[in-house]
Design a protein around this motif. Structure first.
Motif, short mmCIF file in Angstrom:
data_model
loop_
_atom_site.label_atom_id
_atom_site.label_comp_id
_atom_site.label_asym_id
_atom_site.label_seq_id
_atom_site.Cartn_x
_atom_site.Cartn_y
_atom_site.Cartn_z
N SER A 127 51.61 42.63 39.25
CA SER A 127 52.26 41.58 40.05
C SER A 127 53.55 42.06 40.70
O SER A 127 54.28 42.89 40.12
N SER A 133 49.00 35.70 42.65
CA SER A 133 47.61 35.27 42.87
C SER A 133 46.99 36.09 44.00
O SER A 133 45.84 36.51 43.92
N TRP A 157 57.16 40.44 36.16
CA TRP A 157 56.37 39.84 35.07
C TRP A 157 55.64 40.91 34.27
O TRP A 157 54.58 40.65 33.73
N SER A 367 45.69 32.13 37.59
CA SER A 367 46.15 30.74 37.38
C SER A 367 44.96 29.78 37.40
O SER A 367 43.90 30.10 37.95
N GLU A 369 44.61 27.14 39.09
CA GLU A 369 44.23 26.76 40.47
C GLU A 369 43.28 27.82 41.05
O GLU A 369 42.29 27.48 41.70
#
Ligand SMILES: Cc1cc2nc3c(=O)[nH]c(=O)nc-3n(C[C@H](O)[C@H](O)[C@H](O)COP(=O)(O)OP(=O)(O)OC[C@H]3O[C@@H](n4cnc5c(N)ncnc54)[C@H](O)[C@@H]3O)c2cc1C
Length: 384
Positions: A127, A133, A157, A367, A369
């Motif tokens: 990331s 994402s 992260w 995630s 979503e």
């Protein structure tokens, strides 16, 4: 002598694993809720290493236990049952299998034994501040200069980077491709290389769980490229579905449900119809999760690979876990917002940490979503 654990019956294997964890796992590390740090897990790692149990699914010839999927699930279930915490094991679970599949012989010879012994501790540099994402938009660059690639950019992260000796880093090696996924390469980076700066990030619970990692003209030998140049995307994504199965296990929500029951009993809440309604709905959700998980486990046991529908498991387990820890906090009233372990009628429960650790569950591992997008596109085949 190497043992063939797969030749044991499931019951015999389970009994052996359970007895080992009960006898050897340090009691003070059972069920700790935060991410365990290397200095506290090292002694346990050494015990596992001596027994040859550090790498359950690695092949025996590489120093693993060689477990098949069904025995591996038993191993995981017994870890969770006894509250055995995950050490910083990305060398075993992530980059080790990637090196075995895509690495050169020299990489296998050098890195695999050191990941096993705990000499090398790995972290994952995927990331970036603007690429989570949408990971394919990553911008950290690697440019060939003589015998080295020179890496510049910033990662974020990166879990437990401060404990790591090495990082596997996704970089852009070709900025001019039509499809962004095609210009990405994966490198093995030694954290001792000049030009790397770590800045720990403290999470909501006050733990320095991850880091920002800055790469400033970091020279990485070209032999540290994993797989083919520009093909890092397929290398990086190779292991995702098994990770989703692991994250989707009902054990964490089930443990939170158990804590909820203790607190509710201590507070006399089972006589309250309002609470009982919410508790029953959550209990049934965990039962559903258990059946769903069982279905995917059977699929893996039967040798089938997992499809896009495993996203459903990840969504449901993390969602249910969060709803449980929210209710746990609510029924704990003022005790729920106090830091640390509190006494509820003779039972110790750390409500606030339980709440905190469930929060990122809907973010990591892709995630919720994004998992819903996967479900709608590949399972329900809805128009996008
Ligand atoms: C505890 C923890 C540990 C982690 N460890 C690591 C690690 O070791 N290494 C590493 O590389 N990364 C790690 N990550 C990072 C993690 O992979 C990212 O946080 C994750 O991919 C989401 O990216 P993001 O944070 O940039 O959020 P974004 O991608 O910016 O998303 C923000 C919000 O928008 C939503 N969203 C984004 N795109 C869409 C879309 N197309 N449709 C619908 N909704 C969308 C997301 O679901 C989210 O709610 C970790 C994260 C956490 C929380």
């Amino acid at each position: 002598m190497t043992r063939d654990y797969n030749a044991l019956t499931d019951d015999a294997f389970r009994a052996e694993v359970r007895a080992f964890f009960e006898a050897e796992y340090p009691p003070h590390l059972r069920y700790i809720l935060r991410r365990a740090r290397w200095d506290e897990m090292k002694a346990w790692w050494d015990i596992l290493y001596q027994k040859g149990w550090v790498a359950p699914v690695w092949p025996v010839e590489r120093g693993g236990m060689g477990l098949d999927a069904s025995k591996m699930l038993i191993y995981m279930e017994e870890m969770e049952r006894h509250g055995v915490v995950r050490p910083p094991d990305q060398g075993i679970t992530h980059i080790g299998p990637i090196i075995m599949r895509f690495g050169t012989e020299a990489q296998k010879e050098f890195y695999l034994p050191r990941a096993l012994s705990g000499e090398h501790i790995w972290c994952q540099g995927y990331s970036e501040p603007n690429s989570g994402s949408d990971l394919a938009s990553l911008r950290t660059s690697a440019v060939l200069d003589g015998d080295d690639y020179v890496i510049n950019g910033q990662k974020i992260w990166t879990s437990l980077a401060q404990d790591a000796t090495h990082c596997y880093v996704l970089t852009r090696t070709n900025p001019d491709t039509k499809k962004r996924q095609e210009g990405i390469s994966l490198f093995l980076v030694d954290f001792k290389t000049p030009g790397i700066t770590l800045r720990p990030i403290v999470n909501l619970a006050g733990h320095a769980e991850f880091c920002q990692v800055y790469y400033d003209n970091v020279r990485v030998p070209k032999q540290n490229l994993v797989g083919e140049l520009h093909m890092g995307w397929s290398v990086a994504k190779a292991l995702l579905s098994f990770e989703r199965l692991a994250i989707g296990s009902p054990r964490r929500p089930a443990y939170a449900l158990q804590r909820l029951e203790k607190v509710a009993s201590a507070r006399g809440l089972f006589a309250d119809q309002g609470f009982l309604d919410r508790y029953t709905a959550l209990k049934l959700d965990i039962e559903d999760l258990g059946s769903l998980y069982g279905r995917f486990v059977e699929q893996v046991k039967g040798g089938e690979s997992l499809g896009a529908d495993v996203s459903m498991l990840k969504i449901w387990s993390m969602d249910a876990w969060q709803r449980l820890t929210e209710l746990l906090m609510e029924v704990s009233a003022e005790e729920g917002v106090l830091d640390g372990i509190r006494d509820f009628g003779g039972v110790d429960v750390d409500v606030l940490t339980s709440f905190y650790v469930s929060r990122p569950g809907t973010i990591y591992g892709g995630s919720n979503e994004i998992q819903r997008n996967i479900m709608s596109r590949y399972v329900l085949k809805l128009p996008m």
